[in-house]
Design a protein around this motif. Structure first.
Motif, PDB file in Angstrom:
ATOM      1  N   LEU A  25       1.042  -0.955  -0.403  1.00  0.00           N
ATOM      2  CA  LEU A  25      -0.087  -0.165  -0.385  1.00  0.00           C
ATOM      3  C   LEU A  25       0.958   1.040  -0.076  1.00  0.00           C
ATOM      4  CD1 LEU A  25      -2.623   1.457  -0.268  1.00  0.00           C
ATOM      5  CD2 LEU A  25      -2.974   1.239   2.100  1.00  0.00           C
ATOM      6  N   ARG A  26       1.693   0.876   0.881  1.00  0.00           N
ATOM      7  CA  ARG A  26       3.192   2.012   1.028  1.00  0.00           C
ATOM      8  C   ARG A  26       3.368   2.694  -0.562  1.00  0.00           C
ATOM      9  NH1 ARG A  26       8.456   4.186   1.071  1.00  0.00           N
ATOM     10  NH2 ARG A  26       8.624   1.925   1.224  1.00  0.00           N
ATOM     11  N   ARG A  27       3.910   1.306  -1.304  1.00  0.00           N
ATOM     12  CA  ARG A  27       4.340   1.704  -2.389  1.00  0.00           C
ATOM     13  C   ARG A  27       3.565   1.990  -3.627  1.00  0.00           C
ATOM     14  NH1 ARG A  27       8.083  -3.858  -2.971  1.00  0.00           N
ATOM     15  NH2 ARG A  27      10.186  -3.403  -1.654  1.00  0.00           N
ATOM     16  N   LEU A  28       2.231   1.811  -3.446  1.00  0.00           N
ATOM     17  CA  LEU A  28       1.419   1.599  -4.146  1.00  0.00           C
ATOM     18  C   LEU A  28       0.989   3.466  -4.011  1.00  0.00           C
ATOM     19  CD1 LEU A  28      -1.205   1.028  -6.566  1.00  0.00           C
ATOM     20  CD2 LEU A  28      -2.778   1.015  -4.477  1.00  0.00           C
ATOM     21  N   THR A  29       0.838   4.234  -2.713  1.00  0.00           N
ATOM     22  CA  THR A  29       0.392   4.971  -2.399  1.00  0.00           C
ATOM     23  C   THR A  29       1.421   6.153  -2.571  1.00  0.00           C
ATOM     24  OG1 THR A  29      -0.814   4.569  -0.372  1.00  0.00           O
ATOM     25  CG2 THR A  29       0.510   6.683  -0.669  1.00  0.00           C
ATOM     26  N   THR A  30       2.811   5.640  -2.675  1.00  0.00           N
ATOM     27  CA  THR A  30       3.948   6.468  -3.414  1.00  0.00           C
ATOM     28  C   THR A  30       3.636   6.591  -5.066  1.00  0.00           C
ATOM     29  OG1 THR A  30       5.306   5.538  -1.660  1.00  0.00           O
ATOM     30  CG2 THR A  30       6.628   6.316  -3.609  1.00  0.00           C
ATOM     31  N   GLN A  31       3.634   5.750  -5.632  1.00  0.00           N
ATOM     32  CA  GLN A  31       3.081   5.786  -7.437  1.00  0.00           C
ATOM     33  C   GLN A  31       2.051   6.323  -7.340  1.00  0.00           C
ATOM     34  OE1 GLN A  31       2.660   1.265  -8.451  1.00  0.00           O
ATOM     35  NE2 GLN A  31       4.861   1.212  -7.529  1.00  0.00           N
ATOM     36  N   VAL A  32       0.826   6.908  -6.869  1.00  0.00           N
ATOM     37  CA  VAL A  32      -0.190   7.395  -6.483  1.00  0.00           C
ATOM     38  C   VAL A  32       0.405   8.660  -6.683  1.00  0.00           C
ATOM     39  CG1 VAL A  32      -2.433   7.865  -6.640  1.00  0.00           C
ATOM     40  CG2 VAL A  32      -1.581   5.835  -6.188  1.00  0.00           C
ATOM     41  N   MET A  33       1.437   8.841  -5.942  1.00  0.00           N
ATOM     42  CA  MET A  33       1.119  10.474  -5.560  1.00  0.00           C
ATOM     43  C   MET A  33       2.463  10.883  -6.167  1.00  0.00           C
ATOM     44  SD  MET A  33       1.989  10.501  -1.093  1.00  0.00           S
ATOM     45  CE  MET A  33       0.123  10.117  -0.359  1.00  0.00           C
ATOM     46  N   THR A  34       3.119  10.304  -7.133  1.00  0.00           N
ATOM     47  CA  THR A  34       4.512  10.455  -7.899  1.00  0.00           C
ATOM     48  C   THR A  34       3.886  10.696  -9.224  1.00  0.00           C
ATOM     49  OG1 THR A  34       6.113   9.016  -7.032  1.00  0.00           O
ATOM     50  CG2 THR A  34       6.326   9.857  -9.599  1.00  0.00           C
ATOM     51  N   ILE A  35       2.240   9.906  -9.983  1.00  0.00           N
ATOM     52  CA  ILE A  35       2.047  10.677 -10.623  1.00  0.00           C
ATOM     53  C   ILE A  35       0.703  11.824 -10.783  1.00  0.00           C
ATOM     54  CG2 ILE A  35       0.052   9.545 -12.141  1.00  0.00           C
ATOM     55  CD1 ILE A  35       1.070   6.621 -11.619  1.00  0.00           C
ATOM     56  N   GLN A  36       0.718  11.805  -9.427  1.00  0.00           N
ATOM     57  CA  GLN A  36      -0.037  13.219  -8.803  1.00  0.00           C
ATOM     58  C   GLN A  36       0.286  14.654  -9.351  1.00  0.00           C
ATOM     59  OE1 GLN A  36      -2.100  12.518  -5.370  1.00  0.00           O
ATOM     60  NE2 GLN A  36      -4.149  11.564  -6.280  1.00  0.00           N
ATOM     61  N   GLU A  37       1.956  14.247  -8.721  1.00  0.00           N
ATOM     62  CA  GLU A  37       2.710  15.223  -8.294  1.00  0.00           C
ATOM     63  C   GLU A  37       3.003  15.941 -10.446  1.00  0.00           C
ATOM     64  OE1 GLU A  37       3.907  17.822  -6.616  1.00  0.00           O
ATOM     65  OE2 GLU A  37       2.455  16.794  -4.848  1.00  0.00           O
ATOM     66  N   GLU A  38       3.520  14.274 -10.628  1.00  0.00           N
ATOM     67  CA  GLU A  38       4.335  14.466 -13.028  1.00  0.00           C
ATOM     68  C   GLU A  38       3.107  14.913 -13.516  1.00  0.00           C
ATOM     69  OE1 GLU A  38       5.499  10.338 -13.806  1.00  0.00           O
ATOM     70  OE2 GLU A  38       6.433  10.326 -12.666  1.00  0.00           O
ATOM     71  N   GLU A  39       1.796  14.424 -12.635  1.00  0.00           N
ATOM     72  CA  GLU A  39       0.990  15.607 -13.533  1.00  0.00           C
ATOM     73  C   GLU A  39       0.252  17.316 -12.958  1.00  0.00           C
ATOM     74  OE1 GLU A  39      -2.473  15.757 -16.289  1.00  0.00           O
ATOM     75  OE2 GLU A  39      -0.781  14.541 -16.109  1.00  0.00           O
ATOM     76  N   ARG A  40       1.106  17.546 -11.922  1.00  0.00           N
ATOM     77  CA  ARG A  40       0.598  18.191 -11.701  1.00  0.00           C
ATOM     78  C   ARG A  40       1.403  19.067 -12.103  1.00  0.00           C
ATOM     79  NH1 ARG A  40      -0.541  18.055  -4.954  1.00  0.00           N
ATOM     80  NH2 ARG A  40      -2.762  17.955  -4.940  1.00  0.00           N
ATOM     81  N   ALA A  41       2.787  19.003 -12.203  1.00  0.00           N
ATOM     82  CA  ALA A  41       3.976  19.508 -12.942  1.00  0.00           C
ATOM     83  C   ALA A  41       3.412  20.035 -14.642  1.00  0.00           C
ATOM     84  CB  ALA A  41       5.347  18.851 -12.605  1.00  0.00           C
ATOM     85  N   ARG A  42       3.689  18.673 -14.605  1.00  0.00           N
ATOM     86  CA  ARG A  42       2.219  19.239 -16.235  1.00  0.00           C
ATOM     87  C   ARG A  42       1.730  20.189 -16.494  1.00  0.00           C
ATOM     88  NH1 ARG A  42      -1.232  18.425 -19.541  1.00  0.00           N
ATOM     89  NH2 ARG A  42      -2.392  16.665 -18.225  1.00  0.00           N
ATOM     90  N   ILE A  43       0.209  20.353 -16.262  1.00  0.00           N
ATOM     91  CA  ILE A  43      -0.465  21.560 -15.143  1.00  0.00           C
ATOM     92  C   ILE A  43       0.204  22.841 -14.892  1.00  0.00           C
ATOM     93  CG2 ILE A  43      -2.513  22.063 -14.599  1.00  0.00           C
ATOM     94  CD1 ILE A  43      -3.353  18.629 -14.274  1.00  0.00           C
ATOM     95  N   SER A  44       1.069  22.446 -14.329  1.00  0.00           N
ATOM     96  CA  SER A  44       1.477  24.176 -14.149  1.00  0.00           C
ATOM     97  C   SER A  44       2.603  24.079 -14.765  1.00  0.00           C
ATOM     98  CB  SER A  44       2.436  23.340 -12.626  1.00  0.00           C
ATOM     99  OG  SER A  44       3.736  24.606 -12.223  1.00  0.00           O
ATOM    100  N   ARG A  45       3.095  23.536 -15.900  1.00  0.00           N
ATOM    101  CA  ARG A  45       4.305  24.338 -17.070  1.00  0.00           C
ATOM    102  C   ARG A  45       2.949  24.444 -18.291  1.00  0.00           C
ATOM    103  NH1 ARG A  45       6.345  19.023 -15.542  1.00  0.00           N
ATOM    104  NH2 ARG A  45       6.088  18.512 -17.288  1.00  0.00           N
ATOM    105  N   GLU A  46       2.178  23.762 -17.961  1.00  0.00           N
ATOM    106  CA  GLU A  46       1.150  24.175 -19.243  1.00  0.00           C
ATOM    107  C   GLU A  46       0.009  25.315 -18.573  1.00  0.00           C
ATOM    108  OE1 GLU A  46      -1.813  21.108 -19.955  1.00  0.00           O
ATOM    109  OE2 GLU A  46      -0.114  19.949 -21.108  1.00  0.00           O
ATOM    110  N   LEU A  47       0.108  25.598 -17.496  1.00  0.00           N
ATOM    111  CA  LEU A  47      -0.775  27.038 -16.985  1.00  0.00           C
ATOM    112  C   LEU A  47       0.079  28.094 -17.368  1.00  0.00           C
ATOM    113  CD1 LEU A  47      -3.118  26.066 -13.819  1.00  0.00           C
ATOM    114  CD2 LEU A  47      -3.952  27.064 -16.521  1.00  0.00           C
ATOM    115  N   HIS A  48       1.463  28.043 -16.328  1.00  0.00           N
ATOM    116  CA  HIS A  48       2.358  28.645 -17.081  1.00  0.00           C
ATOM    117  C   HIS A  48       2.607  29.489 -17.935  1.00  0.00           C
ATOM    118  CE1 HIS A  48       6.431  30.640 -16.492  1.00  0.00           C
ATOM    119  NE2 HIS A  48       6.244  31.363 -16.263  1.00  0.00           N
TER     120      HIS A  48
END
Length: 612
Positions: free
Chosen positions: A397-420
């Protein structure tokens, strides 16, 4: 019945009345006093549970009271033989003892048949060779035989020896009959007492052993590794003077291997030298020992007494001489029986292992305690296995949570770049075009110019909002300025937006991994969002500190507080804990109604995690 007066007889003919010798009145009184004392002693010994002491004391008094030279008491071992329990005033030598035993054997048959005392007044007048030999060797002329009875069942005999014949009064005959029955009852009571005491001692021993073994298992409850659990178990058993070894089966249960043994490494090496092979790598065939495999599969604990024979079945290729040396090194002594206890370890119907126990103080009567001990081990192993499964599920579960959070951060970074990059640039271009258009508007159109200025202001607000959203979704300052400066910038922006007084203090933190930095940033975001939405606070203090082992982030407000127990999973705390668990840290929340809330996050520094 005691009221019945038995007859004292010789073996060959009844005793005939003989003229009594002249006795003084003082002698008669003294003798009566001795008989009454003997009666009192017999009654007092009836309450004793130690038959040996009772017989010795009573025999000595009877020899004195009835004027005998000596006496002895025997208990029947078989219908034709007896064991000497007590004697007084007699030659203890083997030859004399054998003569007395032979002399009274036939007399005992008559006494047991008649269920009454017998008196042989003249050993010279007998055809019994053993009695004549007894008279010739010892000088005894007469003997008195008192059967010891329990409900007419013969238990033993009490014999008094005389150098001169004598007569017995009616009171003496009654007393002898009563003594025989009383001693018989004492013997039965003593046997019952010894049997009950033996059972009580066995129960106490089993209870003490079980408590000690249970403590051995309880001392291992904090361990999480099965290998470490078994290794520590063997040590705990050795502390209790129990040698042990653990065998585990192959998948088909056809062969077993040694997983651990409590012997010293030097002793184990010497044993392997005699055996000629490595014990820890050799497979043992259980079916070579008769009836052993069915017993193991049934899960029944077993006590084996003939250990050398078992070892020969198990290791037929080892010469007997070497095998004897091996058993001696392992603690088995040929001159003494040292049982080997086999405890099958079954979990949910599956055979997990075979625990072998041996030691100088193990007895066959300890099997019930070892049976319960086997159940304790099985339950402990079941709990350990469940704990391992829970830990494995938690790690997944911890690894899955880490993977989900990593994917979330990558998606947020992508959206942040597109917004900027895209939305921000498009709005900037729109603002420039609108500014140019505003300069071309005719001066005589003030209404249109005002609307243009309002539109430009809206574009500025929208551009600022997009930049703020892009920053909150993924702060680029984390990679450029570091964690402390990024947190400080976010705190300033939060104070400006919410109008809440906020103080930020920070020490220069050591380098953190990107995942730890973004986790602390998200936790601060969520904590301050909770303050703005729920706390109704007027002041917030944020502190970032570190030492040689860990980094600490604390957020303290003066809001209305809440019940931390009831809302442990609310207010975003569950998400915070998932983030902090993913980087190996821990979260602590303290809150009091109408006082405020303090949230503290601890993150171990990289050096501590590597060392651990």
């Amino acid at each position: 019945m005691l009221s019945e007066r038995p007859r004292l007889e010789s073996v060959n003919e009844p005793l005939t009345a003989k003229p009594a010798a002249e006795q003084t009145k003082a002698d008669e009184s003294r003798h009566q006093h001795e008989l009454h004392a003997l009666i009192d002693l017999t009654a007092a010994l009836g309450a004793s549970t130690d038959i040996d002491i009772s017989l010795r004391v009573l025999l000595e008094r009877m020899v004195w009271s009835f004027g005998a030279v000596g006496g002895e008491c025997r208990l029947l071992a078989t219908p034709d033989d007896s064991n000497l329990l007590a004697q007084h005033g007699l030659d203890p030598g083997d030859e004399a003892t054998a003569l007395r035993r032979a002399a009274v054997r036939e007399l005992s048959e008559h006494a047991f048949r008649r269920r009454e005392p017998l008196y042989l007044g003249d050993l010279t007048d007998t055809a019994h060779r053993a009695r004549r030999e007894l008279m010739r060797s010892t000088g005894f002329r007469a003997l008195l035989f008192v059967p010891l009875l329990n409900e007419q069942e013969p238990l033993g005999m009490l014999t008094l020896y005389y150098r001169e014949p004598r007569e017995f009064s009616a009171d003496e005959r009654d007393l002898l009959f009563a003594i025989g029955k009383q001693l018989g009852a004492n013997i039965v009571r003593s046997r019952l007492y010894e049997a009950e005491r033996g059972r009580a001692d066995t129960l106490h021993r089993s209870y003490t052993l079980l408590v000690s073994l249970s403590h051995a298992v309880a001392n291992l409850q904090d361990l999480t590794s099965a290998d470490e659990w078994f290794r520590r178990l063997l040590k705990e058993l050795l502390r209790r003077r129990l040698h042990s070894a653990l065998l585990v089966p192959d998948p088909d249960e056809s062969s077993w291997r040694l997983r651990g043994i409590s012997l010293q490494p030097s002793t184990l090496q010497l044993i392997e030298k005699y055996l000629g092979f490595d014990l820890l790598t050799t497979r043992l065939r259980v079916e070579q020992v008769p009836r052993l495999l069915p017993t193991i599969r049934a899960g029944t604990p077993l006590v084996l007494s003939n250990v050398p024979l078992i070892a020969h079945h198990w290791l037929p290729q080892v010469p007997q001489r070497q095998l004897d040396h091996v058993l001696l090194l392992a603690g088995f002594v040929r001159q003494r029986e040292r049982p080997l206890v086999l405890l099958p370890l079954r979990i949910d119907g599956n055979i997990e292992g075979l625990l072998l126990l041996w030691g100088g103080h193990i007895k066959r009567e300890d099997l019930p305690a070892f049976t319960v001990f086997a159940h304790h081990i099985a339950n402990a192993l079941r709990a350990l296995r469940l704990r391992e499964q829970v830990d494995l599920a938690h790690e997944r579960l911890r690894r899955l949570t880490t993977q989900v959070m990593t994917i979330q951060e990558e998606e947020r970074a992508r959206i942040s770049r597109e917004l900027h990059d895209e939305a921000g640039q498009a709005l900037t271009a729109l603002k420039i075009e609108l500014s140019l258009l505003a300069h071309e508007l005719p001066a005589e159109s003030p209404t249109v110019q005002q609307r243009m200025r309002e539109t430009l202001s809206q574009v500025d607000d929208l551009l600022a909002a997009i930049r703020r959203m892009a920053h909150e979704m993924h702060p680029p300052a984390l990679e450029t300025l570091g964690l402390s400066a990024t947190l400080e910038g976010y705190c300033e922006m939060f104070g400006q937006r919410t109008r809440i007084s906020l103080d930020y203090q920070a020490e220069s933190p050591r380098d953190l991994s990107p995942s730890a930095s973004i986790a602390l940033y998200r936790i601060l975001q969520e904590a301050l969002t909770n303050v703005a939405r729920h706390a109704e606070a007027t002041h917030v203090e944020v502190a970032l500190t570190c030492d040689d082992h860990s980094l600490t982030l604390s957020v303290q407000d003066d809001g209305r507080g809440f019940d931390a127990q009831q809302q442990a999973g609310g207010l975003g705390l569950a998400g915070m804990r998932e983030r902090i668990d993913a980087i190996g840290g821990w979260l602590q929340v303290e809150s009091e109604l109408d006082v405020g809330t303090t949230l503290t996050v601890h993150v171990p520094l990289p050096s501590e995690r590597n060392d651990g």
